[in-house]
Design an enzyme around this catalytic site. Structure first.
Site, mmCIF file in Angstrom:
data_model
loop_
_atom_site.group_PDB
_atom_site.id
_atom_site.type_symbol
_atom_site.label_atom_id
_atom_site.label_comp_id
_atom_site.label_asym_id
_atom_site.label_seq_id
_atom_site.Cartn_x
_atom_site.Cartn_y
_atom_site.Cartn_z
ATOM 1 N N GLU A 126 -45.998 -17.109 26.130
ATOM 2 C CA GLU A 126 -46.081 -17.747 24.807
ATOM 3 C C GLU A 126 -45.842 -19.255 24.898
ATOM 4 O O GLU A 126 -46.212 -19.999 23.997
ATOM 5 C CB GLU A 126 -45.036 -17.142 23.855
ATOM 6 C CG GLU A 126 -45.283 -15.690 23.525
ATOM 7 C CD GLU A 126 -44.110 -15.075 22.775
ATOM 8 O OE1 GLU A 126 -44.321 -14.568 21.675
ATOM 9 O OE2 GLU A 126 -42.980 -15.102 23.295
ATOM 10 N N MET A 160 -38.806 -9.957 17.248
ATOM 11 C CA MET A 160 -37.517 -9.505 17.770
ATOM 12 C C MET A 160 -36.469 -10.622 17.910
ATOM 13 O O MET A 160 -35.427 -10.386 18.519
ATOM 14 C CB MET A 160 -37.749 -8.805 19.131
ATOM 15 C CG MET A 160 -38.680 -7.610 19.019
ATOM 16 S SD MET A 160 -39.051 -6.799 20.590
ATOM 17 C CE MET A 160 -37.478 -6.072 20.983
ATOM 18 N N GLU A 161 -36.733 -11.822 17.397
ATOM 19 C CA GLU A 161 -35.790 -12.926 17.624
ATOM 20 C C GLU A 161 -35.483 -13.793 16.399
ATOM 21 O O GLU A 161 -34.368 -14.326 16.269
ATOM 22 C CB GLU A 161 -36.315 -13.879 18.729
ATOM 23 C CG GLU A 161 -36.481 -13.267 20.091
ATOM 24 C CD GLU A 161 -37.802 -12.511 20.255
ATOM 25 O OE1 GLU A 161 -38.745 -12.783 19.475
ATOM 26 O OE2 GLU A 161 -37.885 -11.641 21.147
ATOM 27 N N ASP A 194 -50.830 -8.161 17.194
ATOM 28 C CA ASP A 194 -51.081 -6.715 17.073
ATOM 29 C C ASP A 194 -50.708 -6.296 15.664
ATOM 30 O O ASP A 194 -50.120 -7.071 14.910
ATOM 31 C CB ASP A 194 -50.241 -5.952 18.110
ATOM 32 C CG ASP A 194 -48.753 -6.216 17.945
ATOM 33 O OD1 ASP A 194 -48.227 -7.072 18.673
ATOM 34 O OD2 ASP A 194 -48.119 -5.630 17.062
ATOM 35 N N GLY A 245 -46.017 -8.779 15.328
ATOM 36 C CA GLY A 245 -46.867 -7.690 14.859
ATOM 37 C C GLY A 245 -47.067 -7.825 13.358
ATOM 38 O O GLY A 245 -46.114 -8.107 12.626
#
Ligand code: ADE
Length: 262
Positions: free
Chosen positions: A13, A203-204, A227, A79
């Site tokens: 990333e 997730m962060e 996604d 996502g």
């Protein structure tokens, strides 16, 4: 001169962003490599947070305590949970919630205990500048369907449109974070029902938002949708992260730092 942190969870990333900082100095703290350089005259420090909320919170704390950053920008992938957020779109966060925070019945679900709130807002001015930069990158056609078609993915997956009927869009709104890669349609639908305002899941972000709020440091975040957090999420995520994620981040941040240098 103020210093801005640029953070991503994973190397793919951030790879193209690091290419903008060839003369950079490197320092290792807490097992993380902090890359110090300049981008269009702006002092920046780029670092990988690693994956998950605890790793991201450690990274944000080191950035503030050791590198004296005056703002934190997070860039990466997420996502899409809302039908609005399709693969290839960009979501700029207006606020974050930890979707796996649940100290009920002691505290309402999602509320961070002793903070009295579940939502951590991003900085309004930085967020507006990031959204403007994302729009500008998009207008240059950098983020269009052809990029995705190139890697055998298609924009607007699930939207009922084919790749060439739909161009990438920038959205602004709620992003939710948790220590789980969401990879089933069932879980994605459950999250959408529980937090209907959520555009995307990662997730962060909520961890960095909370640390920045603790220190009073402005925070903004943008995530490209890799996604749809469904049964294909794993395969889509890997393809997208490997082939396009960092091109998106670098293009958007280049516009961001160009705007700031004017
Ligand atoms: N980051 C990118 N895609 C994700 C997903 N499906 N779940 C959690 N984090 C993500």
């Amino acid at each position: 001169m103020s210093r801005i942190a640029v953070v991503s969870a994973m190397h793919p990333e951030l790879a193209a962003v690091l290419a903008w900082l060839p003369e950079a100095q490197k320092q290792t703290v807490a097992g993380r490599e902090f890359v110090l350089g300049r981008w269009h005259g702006q002092e920046v420090v780029a670092v990988l947070s690693r994956i998950g909320k605890v790793a991201a919170a450690t990274t944000a704390t080191v950035l503030i305590e050791r590198f004296d950053v005056q703002a934190v920008l997070f860039t990466g992938v997420a996502g899409g949970v809302s039908p609005l957020a399709q693969v290839g779109d960009v979501v700029v966060a207006s606020a974050f919630v930890q979707h796996d925070m649940d100290a009920s019945p002691l505290f309402p679900i999602y509320e961070v205990p002793l903070y009295g709130r579940s939502h951590f807002a991003t900085d309004t001015a930085l967020t507006a500048a990031l959204a403007q930069a994302a729009q500008a990158a998009l207008a240059q056609g950098l983020l269009d369907a052809a990029v995705l078609a190139d890697i055998g993915m298609h924009a607007g997956k699930g939207s009922g449109k084919t790749a060439d009927q739909r161009t990438a869009q920038v959205h602004q709104g709620l992003i939710i974070s948790g220590d789980r890669f969401v990879s089933t349609r069932m879980e994605s639908q459950r999250l959408q029902q529980a937090l209907p305002q959520a555009l995307a899941v990662e997730m962060e972000g909520a961890a960095v938002a909370q640390v920045c709020s603790d220190y009073g440091v402005p925070f903004a975040a943008m995530r490209t949708i890799s996604d749809r957090a469904d049964d294909d999420a794993h395969a889509d995520f890997l393809k997208f992260v490997d082939r396009v994620a960092s091109r998106y981040s670098a293009a958007i941040l280049d516009h961001f730092f160009t705007q700031r240098s004017r």
